[in-house]
Motif scaffolding. Structure first.
Motif, mmCIF file in Angstrom:
data_model
loop_
_atom_site.group_PDB
_atom_site.id
_atom_site.type_symbol
_atom_site.label_atom_id
_atom_site.label_comp_id
_atom_site.label_asym_id
_atom_site.label_seq_id
_atom_site.Cartn_x
_atom_site.Cartn_y
_atom_site.Cartn_z
ATOM 1 N N GLU A 20 -4.199 5.298 -6.602
ATOM 2 C CA GLU A 20 -2.906 5.870 -6.218
ATOM 3 C C GLU A 20 -2.431 5.366 -4.856
ATOM 4 N N ALA A 21 -3.311 4.696 -4.100
ATOM 5 C CA ALA A 21 -2.919 4.173 -2.789
ATOM 6 C C ALA A 21 -1.940 3.008 -2.964
ATOM 7 N N PRO A 22 -0.972 2.860 -2.074
ATOM 8 C CA PRO A 22 -0.001 1.768 -2.210
ATOM 9 C C PRO A 22 -0.601 0.389 -2.021
ATOM 10 N N GLY A 23 -1.637 0.271 -1.193
ATOM 11 C CA GLY A 23 -2.311 -1.003 -0.980
ATOM 12 C C GLY A 23 -1.767 -1.794 0.200
ATOM 13 N N VAL A 24 -2.613 -2.703 0.672
ATOM 14 C CA VAL A 24 -2.219 -3.694 1.673
ATOM 15 C C VAL A 24 -2.391 -5.063 1.025
ATOM 16 N N PHE A 25 -1.694 -6.066 1.527
ATOM 17 C CA PHE A 25 -1.749 -7.397 0.923
ATOM 18 C C PHE A 25 -2.576 -8.341 1.785
ATOM 19 N N GLU A 161 -2.154 10.693 9.338
ATOM 20 C CA GLU A 161 -0.830 11.321 9.299
ATOM 21 C C GLU A 161 -0.074 11.105 10.604
ATOM 22 N N ALA A 162 -0.765 11.237 11.736
ATOM 23 C CA ALA A 162 -0.130 11.053 13.041
ATOM 24 C C ALA A 162 0.297 9.602 13.243
ATOM 25 N N LEU A 163 -0.571 8.667 12.873
ATOM 26 C CA LEU A 163 -0.231 7.252 13.014
ATOM 27 C C LEU A 163 0.924 6.863 12.096
ATOM 28 N N ILE A 187 -4.942 9.561 1.313
ATOM 29 C CA ILE A 187 -3.819 8.774 0.775
ATOM 30 C C ILE A 187 -2.501 9.519 0.987
ATOM 31 N N ALA A 188 -2.512 10.826 0.726
ATOM 32 C CA ALA A 188 -1.294 11.629 0.914
ATOM 33 C C ALA A 188 -0.847 11.636 2.370
ATOM 34 N N ALA A 189 -1.803 11.514 3.279
ATOM 35 C CA ALA A 189 -1.480 11.506 4.711
ATOM 36 C C ALA A 189 -0.821 10.206 5.144
ATOM 37 N N GLY A 190 -0.949 9.163 4.316
ATOM 38 C CA GLY A 190 -0.271 7.910 4.635
ATOM 39 C C GLY A 190 -1.129 6.673 4.632
ATOM 40 N N ALA A 191 -2.396 6.765 4.182
ATOM 41 C CA ALA A 191 -3.247 5.582 4.131
ATOM 42 C C ALA A 191 -2.787 4.637 3.027
ATOM 43 N N ASP A 192 -2.787 3.345 3.326
ATOM 44 C CA ASP A 192 -2.415 2.339 2.337
ATOM 45 C C ASP A 192 -3.607 1.902 1.494
ATOM 46 N N ALA A 193 -4.800 1.931 2.072
ATOM 47 C CA ALA A 193 -6.017 1.517 1.379
ATOM 48 C C ALA A 193 -7.175 2.361 1.885
ATOM 49 N N ILE A 194 -8.204 2.465 1.042
ATOM 50 C CA ILE A 194 -9.338 3.337 1.347
ATOM 51 C C ILE A 194 -10.628 2.528 1.374
#
Length: 222
Positions: A20-25, A161-163, A187-194
């Motif tokens: 579900e994470a948007p991902g980084v390239f 979330e803060a970043l 992920i909900a807090a704003g992480a693109d990848a885990i």
């Protein structure tokens, strides 16, 4: 996505919620999951999209070469921070770039001047590990860090979330925690990848040996 050996797929598959994470390239690929390991056996049997290879020693070219050759996917390689910094860190990072890493990673104690030197001389992204949304992180990001890797323990989701509120476009990698719920919260807090820490290989070996002994006992009794 890299496919693991099916014998170990259940043990070394990253949590499904990471999809579900948007991902980084990186290197033309969308990266949602990273396995946090330098163990080649673990890496080769894990289905993560990329490898986060950070270890508490000075980066060694032989290790980097082995990781890049065996991983079959992007490797984010640790190149310094508290032990290795300054020009030595830059030299190690340049060598890692020539060996084919997708990005270099430095830890939270890296001097801002080293971050600036890395971003000026490298073509691959520079990832700074941060433990808090504080002045040090702000200086490192301002120095040109291309991504951040949030590793703040139980506070990781809050730091993410803060970043994210402060830097809407900044690519953020973050540790997901021990459960699918904690990964989902990050992920909900704003992480693109885990980044995901796999089970200890000794635990996996113990489980395999217990199963082997049980099967041998059953065959011997039949």
């Amino acid at each position: 996505m890299y496919e693991p050996n099916p014998i170990f797929a259940a043990d070394l598959a990253v949590p499904a919620v990471i999809r579900e994470a948007p991902g980084v390239f990186l290197q033309g690929r969308r990266i949602r999951s990273l396995v946090f390991s330098t163990d080649l056996a673990v890496i080769c049997h894990c289905n993560a999209d990329a490898v986060l290879a950070v270890y508490p020693f000075t980066c060694q070219p032989a290790i980097t070469q082995a990781l890049v050759a065996a991983s079959q996917r992007p490797v984010l390689n640790g190149v310094g921070g508290s032990i290795t910094h300054g020009e030595r860190c830059v030299e190690v990072a340049l060598h890692s770039e020539m060996q084919g890493v997708a990005a270099v990673v430095v830890n939270t104690s890296i001097p801002v001047e080293t971050v600036s030197a890395l971003t000026e001389r490298l073509n691959v992204p520079v990832v700074v590990t941060v433990c808090a949304d504080d002045a040090q992180a702000a200086r490192q990001i301002a120095a040109g860090a291309d991504m951040v890797n949030v590793a703040a323990g139980a506070a990781t989701a809050a730091v993410v979330e803060a970043l994210r509120a402060r830097y809407p476009e900044l690519p953020i990698i973050a540790t997901g925690g021990p459960t699918e719920a904690s990964v989902a919260a990050t992920i909900a807090a704003g992480a693109d990848a885990i980044s995901w820490t796999p089970p200890d290989i000794r635990e996996l070996e113990r489980a395999v040996m217990e199963k082997a002994r049980r099967l041998a006992a059953e065959q011997g009794a039949s």
